[in-house]
Motif scaffolding. Structure first.
Motif, PDB file in Angstrom:
ATOM      1  N   TRP A 153      22.804  19.137  66.826  1.00 47.32           N
ATOM      2  CA  TRP A 153      23.732  18.001  66.926  1.00 47.32           C
ATOM      3  C   TRP A 153      24.951  18.379  67.744  1.00 47.32           C
ATOM      4  CZ3 TRP A 153      28.818  17.740  65.534  1.00 47.32           C
ATOM      5  CH2 TRP A 153      29.303  18.733  64.686  1.00 47.32           C
ATOM      6  N   TRP A 154      25.329  19.677  67.727  1.00 48.14           N
ATOM      7  CA  TRP A 154      26.459  20.103  68.565  1.00 48.14           C
ATOM      8  C   TRP A 154      26.116  19.945  70.039  1.00 48.14           C
ATOM      9  CZ3 TRP A 154      30.924  20.894  70.394  1.00 48.14           C
ATOM     10  CH2 TRP A 154      31.173  21.823  71.395  1.00 48.14           C
ATOM     11  N   ASN A 155      24.908  20.352  70.422  1.00 45.87           N
ATOM     12  CA  ASN A 155      24.501  20.197  71.814  1.00 45.87           C
ATOM     13  C   ASN A 155      24.414  18.725  72.211  1.00 45.87           C
ATOM     14  OD1 ASN A 155      24.215  22.873  72.847  1.00 45.87           O
ATOM     15  ND2 ASN A 155      22.383  23.134  71.616  1.00 45.87           N
ATOM     16  N   PHE A 156      23.959  17.887  71.279  1.00 44.31           N
ATOM     17  CA  PHE A 156      23.916  16.460  71.584  1.00 44.31           C
ATOM     18  C   PHE A 156      25.334  15.900  71.764  1.00 44.31           C
ATOM     19  CE2 PHE A 156      19.551  16.423  69.762  1.00 44.31           C
ATOM     20  CZ  PHE A 156      18.920  15.849  70.856  1.00 44.31           C
ATOM     21  N   ALA A 157      26.307  16.422  71.005  1.00 39.69           N
ATOM     22  CA  ALA A 157      27.692  15.993  71.177  1.00 39.69           C
ATOM     23  C   ALA A 157      28.212  16.392  72.546  1.00 39.69           C
ATOM     24  CB  ALA A 157      28.568  16.591  70.071  1.00 39.69           C
ATOM     25  N   VAL A 158      27.852  17.597  72.988  1.00 42.31           N
ATOM     26  CA  VAL A 158      28.238  18.047  74.323  1.00 42.31           C
ATOM     27  C   VAL A 158      27.603  17.159  75.385  1.00 42.31           C
ATOM     28  CG1 VAL A 158      28.039  19.934  75.981  1.00 42.31           C
ATOM     29  CG2 VAL A 158      28.618  20.434  73.610  1.00 42.31           C
ATOM     30  N   VAL A 159      26.328  16.824  75.187  1.00 43.19           N
ATOM     31  CA  VAL A 159      25.625  15.933  76.118  1.00 43.19           C
ATOM     32  C   VAL A 159      26.351  14.605  76.238  1.00 43.19           C
ATOM     33  CG1 VAL A 159      23.529  14.574  76.449  1.00 43.19           C
ATOM     34  CG2 VAL A 159      23.365  16.982  75.819  1.00 43.19           C
ATOM     35  N   LEU A 160      26.769  14.037  75.107  1.00 42.30           N
ATOM     36  CA  LEU A 160      27.471  12.762  75.127  1.00 42.30           C
ATOM     37  C   LEU A 160      28.782  12.873  75.891  1.00 42.30           C
ATOM     38  CD1 LEU A 160      27.772   9.841  74.215  1.00 42.30           C
ATOM     39  CD2 LEU A 160      28.776  10.673  72.077  1.00 42.30           C
ATOM     40  N   LEU A 161      29.541  13.943  75.626  1.00 43.02           N
ATOM     41  CA  LEU A 161      30.801  14.147  76.335  1.00 43.02           C
ATOM     42  C   LEU A 161      30.573  14.287  77.832  1.00 43.02           C
ATOM     43  CD1 LEU A 161      33.841  14.746  76.440  1.00 43.02           C
ATOM     44  CD2 LEU A 161      33.297  17.152  75.978  1.00 43.02           C
ATOM     45  N   VAL A 162      29.590  15.096  78.200  1.00 43.84           N
ATOM     46  CA  VAL A 162      29.287  15.314  79.613  1.00 43.84           C
ATOM     47  C   VAL A 162      28.860  14.008  80.273  1.00 43.84           C
ATOM     48  CG1 VAL A 162      27.677  16.446  81.195  1.00 43.84           C
ATOM     49  CG2 VAL A 162      28.726  17.749  79.346  1.00 43.84           C
ATOM     50  N   PHE A 163      28.043  13.228  79.570  1.00 42.56           N
ATOM     51  CA  PHE A 163      27.591  11.958  80.142  1.00 42.56           C
ATOM     52  C   PHE A 163      28.760  11.000  80.358  1.00 42.56           C
ATOM     53  CE2 PHE A 163      26.072   7.588  79.701  1.00 42.56           C
ATOM     54  CZ  PHE A 163      25.106   7.561  80.709  1.00 42.56           C
ATOM     55  N   LEU A 164      29.673  10.938  79.391  1.00 40.25           N
ATOM     56  CA  LEU A 164      30.823  10.048  79.524  1.00 40.25           C
ATOM     57  C   LEU A 164      31.730  10.444  80.682  1.00 40.25           C
ATOM     58  CD1 LEU A 164      31.811   9.540  75.761  1.00 40.25           C
ATOM     59  CD2 LEU A 164      30.698   7.888  77.282  1.00 40.25           C
ATOM     60  N   LEU A 165      31.856  11.757  80.890  1.00 36.50           N
ATOM     61  CA  LEU A 165      32.753  12.242  81.937  1.00 36.50           C
ATOM     62  C   LEU A 165      32.098  12.272  83.313  1.00 36.50           C
ATOM     63  CD1 LEU A 165      34.517  15.216  80.092  1.00 36.50           C
ATOM     64  CD2 LEU A 165      35.471  12.966  80.606  1.00 36.50           C
ATOM     65  N   TYR A 166      30.816  12.652  83.354  1.00 33.91           N
ATOM     66  CA  TYR A 166      30.189  12.924  84.646  1.00 33.91           C
ATOM     67  C   TYR A 166      28.844  12.232  84.849  1.00 33.91           C
ATOM     68  CZ  TYR A 166      33.712  16.557  84.948  1.00 33.91           C
ATOM     69  OH  TYR A 166      34.909  17.213  84.982  1.00 33.91           O
ATOM     70  N   GLY A 167      28.459  11.373  83.914  1.00 37.79           N
ATOM     71  CA  GLY A 167      27.177  10.710  84.060  1.00 37.79           C
ATOM     72  C   GLY A 167      27.055   9.930  85.358  1.00 37.79           C
TER      73      GLY A 167
END
Length: 218
Positions: A153-167
């Motif tokens: 779930w931590w990696n999924f949280a990072v994925v969400l942050l990355v997507f919001l910033l750089y998707g």
């Protein structure tokens, strides 16, 4: 310092522990130290008029440009080019490095070579390709895939942050008339996806706290 292996109280990969935050902090400091080195290289190129870009950049489908596969990510067209790459390199690199220095090094090498060779084989021979954007897209792909293959779930949280910033930057993998290497972006992303799979964490059979849904460290 001691800890209970069943609770992961001092696990650097376990969100919320002191070791976790320490690893993240060390990774951030390390990535912040990388960027001044890139600025120093660019300053030497400009002030000494050394011509680093044509000498060590990727020149697609030319043997003399093949060494740029390794050297190209450390060079930039100008300071504006370097400025635009600095923040995403620090941010994404911090998350990648925090998961372990060895995995970071091996993953970065895979990304550099997949991105660079992809550019060398498919780019225009009339161009010189430099810049860390292929590595940045590689880190983006690595973090996205890591959230899937490591099922954390931590990696999924990072994925969400990355997507919001750089998707939105994922559009950079599509062909364009702009003077950017979309091939470097595309193959960098592919390299990151591969690196996440090759160097994924596997469960530790000797630790009951870890399971298939909570991958352990090597």
């Amino acid at each position: 310092m001691t800890f209970d292996a069943r609770t992961g109280a001092n696990d650097p990969d376990r969100f919320g522990t002191e070791s976790f935050y320490a690893a993240l902090g060390r990774a951030f400091v390390a990535m912040c130290a990388v960027v001044p080195v890139l600025f120093l290289i660019e300053a030497m190129d400009v002030w000494l008029q050394a011509g680093f870009d044509p000498a060590a950049g990727i020149i697609p489908r030319r043997i003399e440009g093949l060494d740029g596969v390794f050297f190209g990510p450390f060079l930039h067209h100008d300071f504006d080019h370097l400025y635009s790459n600095s923040i995403p390199l620090i941010l994404l690199g911090t998350f990648v490095l925090a998961a372990g220095a060895r995995r970071f090094l091996y993953s970065t090498l895979v990304i550099i070579f997949v991105s660079g060779l992809g550019v060398w084989f498919t780019g225009s021979p009339n161009t010189i390709v430099v810049g860390a954007s292929g590595v940045i897209f590689g880190y983006l792909g690595l973090l996205l895939m890591r959230g899937i293959v490591e099922r954390s779930w931590w990696n999924f949280a990072v994925v969400l942050l990355v997507f919001l910033l750089y998707g939105w930057q994922l559009l950079g993998v599509l062909p364009t008339d702009e003077p950017i290497s979309w091939q470097g972006h595309l193959f960098g992303l592919v390299g990151g996806l591969l690196a996440a799979i090759i160097f994924r964490r596997r469960p530790r059979s000797d630790d009951p706290y870890y399971s298939d849904t909570a991958p352990g460290l090597y």
